[in-house]
Motif scaffolding. Structure first.
Motif: not given
Length: 109
Positions: A76-81
């Motif tokens: 998956x992937x985490x994208x910082x806000x």
């Protein structure tokens, strides 16, 4: 693929990935073989950056029928806000469906 845009909830993203996979695919061959869709074994593999934060039971509950197995792996992937704490979480899901079909001799294969 499924995402939780603002909440950073890995289970929510995983559930949405499974829901999206179910909406885009249909498996209708059990009826044609005189079997029940409840005879399916559905193996779900989820990829998220934090596998330990996914509730496997909630993911399995999305499946409408069959025996269920859920595995969660790193992916998956985490994208910082921007301008706030947290991440957009993106999860990937693979659903593999199995059905033991009797051959002409009556043995499952």
């Amino acid at each position: 693929m499924g995402a939780d845009i603002l909440g950073g909830d890995y289970t929510k993203a995983a559930v949405r990935a499974v829901e999206n996979a179910l909406r885009r695919n249909g498996i209708r061959f059990a009826d044609a073989l005189g079997m029940s869709k409840h005879d399916f074994l559905v193996k779900v593999t989820i990829g998220v950056t934090r596998p330990d934060l996914v509730d496997r039971d909630r993911v399995a509950a999305v499946l409408p029928y069959g025996q269920r197995e859920v595995a969660v792996e790193e992916g998956g992937l985490d994208i910082p806000l921007e301008n706030v704490d947290g991440n957009t979480v993106m999860a990937n899901a693979v659903l593999t469906v199995f059905l033991d079909v009797p051959d002409t001799a009556g043995e499952a294969r």
